[in-house]
Design an enzyme around this catalytic site. Structure first.
Site, PDB file in Angstrom:
ATOM      1  N   HIS A 197       0.813  -1.225   0.000  1.00 12.05           N
ATOM      2  CA  HIS A 197       0.000   0.000   0.000  1.00 12.05           C
ATOM      3  C   HIS A 197       0.839   1.264   0.000  1.00 12.05           C
ATOM      4  O   HIS A 197       0.331   2.339  -0.284  1.00 12.05           O
ATOM      5  CB  HIS A 197      -0.925   0.005   1.222  1.00 12.05           C
ATOM      6  CG  HIS A 197      -2.019  -1.001   1.107  1.00 12.05           C
ATOM      7  ND1 HIS A 197      -3.316  -0.666   0.813  1.00 12.05           N
ATOM      8  CD2 HIS A 197      -1.999  -2.345   1.200  1.00 12.05           C
ATOM      9  CE1 HIS A 197      -4.052  -1.761   0.754  1.00 12.05           C
ATOM     10  NE2 HIS A 197      -3.274  -2.803   0.988  1.00 12.05           N
ATOM     11  N   ASP A 406       3.361   9.576  -0.739  1.00 16.59           N
ATOM     12  CA  ASP A 406       2.166   8.813  -0.347  1.00 16.59           C
ATOM     13  C   ASP A 406       1.915   7.753  -1.407  1.00 16.59           C
ATOM     14  O   ASP A 406       1.938   8.061  -2.607  1.00 16.59           O
ATOM     15  CB  ASP A 406       0.956   9.771  -0.283  1.00 16.59           C
ATOM     16  CG  ASP A 406      -0.068   9.366   0.763  1.00 16.59           C
ATOM     17  OD1 ASP A 406      -0.148   8.168   1.084  1.00 16.59           O
ATOM     18  OD2 ASP A 406      -0.801  10.257   1.249  1.00 16.59           O
TER      19      ASP A 406
END
Ligand code: GDG
Length: 499
Positions: A197, A406
């Site tokens: 992720h 991110d």
């Protein structure tokens, strides 16, 4: 035909499903010495998708917990009737298998020492900063690594025990990178997918990890490795060549002496866009959005940031840019920034320091620019229900998503999904996975404070027609590539790897 190919013909439309369970003929019962379970789809993630709460009668209740992975996988789990293996978030023995919120759950217990060395240590103070471009210096401790190995083994054991012959096991994220190999060693009959992720760093950064070869080999126990961006998959393939001396061909790695091929590719995660839009369209939520603007004294421009309080999210850069804009008067007098910073990893030192810095910066800005009865920054160190989040998104003029790094950033996609009115603009860091998809955003390099300020001003003053055009294109992208689509394409590819 791949199992997901079959699903595409399903009259009920798109669904996420694990590939068909194996049979003896395709190796379903042929190999491996581990135990056998009854679930043909097993999710292995660091956390269970629920939090334990004590009820007044002295018993235990479980309530759904917020977070990127939970938001992403909940609908998929319900469709596939699988089992979810994870840690409850508390010290001590794991709860026995239980059902909560419509899901079959199996807990993995962590001791107080394991929480310190594995979770707060190796996961949050070694891997997290290392994989996010060393924004905060990673710490390398052999004791933390030993805890990481032993906790990964506990998760692998739980997966081995739950997986039916030929099952699909889907392992998630950087906390569990050794699990694919540990499961494969015991159960060569199962199909193993892994999804990362967070970013996978460039080799010069990854190479700092004293256990880089073990991590690469752990991941290569999977049949398919999913990453958020193509650049992440490319970084991983390079690590295979450099740290483990393996040969890669396109997106495939020749994993071991048997020349097993492992594929590494990008599968950008998304959200349950339709469900969120439905919440945003509710009358009570729209009313709440109007109340929020009223409570802020009907600003001309309402800016919003929503993040876990994490140094990767660029909250300080954002606040500094905003402070300078107030000083320069470029946003007019009636501007407000609402910054939700939901509490996160509060026992890790770097997060305590960040909280102090953020709170000092907020105080400084409010000290300099507030007037009696009105403050330019509303800082909320709290967690909110989804309805309140949707109302905030809906009330906003300019959404600020400015991480320094991110993997994806779901907040950006949530904002866009809530804006069924096609109003509002998005300022988005180019260092997020979302930047690859949301081309209607005002893209920024958050380190470039002048550029960030200019982008905020442009996003606040763009013509309504251009804002609408940009928002429309972003909404189309997220609607067409939602979380069901993400899971379906990953599981489809996983089905094809060994199919
Ligand atoms: C990791 C990766 C990747 C936040 N505060 C509240 C709340 N949230 C929800 C948001 C969003 C989620 O948490 C945060 O997701 P992000 O993607 O923004 O960031 P991470 O937590 O760092 O997630 C990231 C993600 O995994 C998925 O792969 O995108 O790159 O770092 O859904 O809405 N939800 C509620 N109240 C809050 O106060 N209800």
């Amino acid at each position: 035909m791949s199992p997901m190919g079959k699903m595409a013909d399903d009259v009920e439309g798109r669904r996420s499903r694990p590939p068909d369970s194996g049979t003896a003929a395709d190796g379903g019962t042929a190999a491996g010495g581990g135990a056998r379970g009854r679930h043909s789809f097993v999710v292995v993630a660091s956390r269970l998708p629920v939090d334990r709460i004590e009820n007044p009668e002295g018993g235990t209740d479980w309530r759904p917990s917020p977070g990127g992975l939970v938001t992403a996988l909940e609908p998929v789990m319900r469709e596939a009737a699988g089992v979810w293996i994870g840690w409850s978030g508390d010290a001590g023995p794991a709860p026995g298998p239980f059902r909560a919120n419509g899901l079959d759950l199996v807990g993995v217990g962590l001791s107080v020492d394991q929480i310190r060395d594995y979770y707060e240590g190796f996961c949050n103070a070694t891997l997290w900063p290392l994989y996010h471009d060393v924004i905060s210096p990673p710490q390398f401790h052999r004791r933390w690594w030993d805890a990481y190995v032993s906790v990964n083994r506990s998760f692998a054991q739980a997966a081995v025990a739950q997986a039916a012959p030929g099952a699909t096991v889907w392992v998630h994220d950087y906390q569990l990178q050794l699990v694919p190999r540990m499961v494969r060693e015991q159960r060569s009959d199962v199909r193993i997918g892994f999804f990362n992720h967070i970013p996978f760093p460039g080799y010069e950064i990854f190479a700092q990890l004293p256990w880089r070869r073990q991590v690469v080999e752990g991941l290569l126990g999977a049949d398919l490795l999913g990453f958020q961006r193509r650049a992440d998959a490319a970084n991983f393939l390079r690590a295979c060549r450099r740290a483990a001396g393996l040969v890669t061909r396109g997106s495939a790695v020749l994993a071991d002496r048997s020349c097993r091929e492992v594929r590494a590719a990008a599968f950008p995660i998304s959200i349950d866009s339709a469900a969120l839009e439905e919440i945003a369209r509710r009358e009570d939520v729209r009313k709440r959005a109007a109340e929020i603007r009223l409570a802020l004294d009907q600003p001309d421009t309402l800016l919003l940031g929503i993040d876990r309080l994490d140094y990767t999210k660029g909250i300080l850069h954002r606040l500094n840019a905003y402070g300078e804009l107030l000083n320069e008067g470029r946003l007019g007098p009636r501007v407000v920034l609402v910054q939700v910073a939901s509490p996160s990893r509060e026992r890790v030192e770097a997060y305590q320091a960040l909280r102090e810095d953020v709170e000092q910066t907020v105080s400084r800005i409010n000290g300099e620019y507030a007037e009696v009865g009105s403050s330019p920054v509303h800082y909320l160190h709290q967690s909110y229900p989804r309805e309140e989040m949707a109302a905030l998104y809906l009330a906003t003029d300019v959404m600020l998503v400015t991480p320094l790094r991110d993997g994806m950033n779901l907040v950006a996609k949530e904002y866009v999904s809530c804006r069924y009115d096609e109003n509002g603009t998005l300022v988005l860091s180019e260092f997020t996975g979302a930047a690859d998809e949301l081309s209607g955003a005002f893209l920024v390099n958050p380190h470039d404070i002048e550029g960030l300020k200019d982008a905020i001003v442009r996003a606040a003053t763009v013509s309504p027609a251009e804002a609408r055009r940009r928002m429309r294109s972003m909404r189309k992208r997220v609607r067409e590539h939602d979380v069901v689509d993400w899971a379906a394409s990953f599981l489809d590819a996983l089905g094809r790897v060994r199919g």
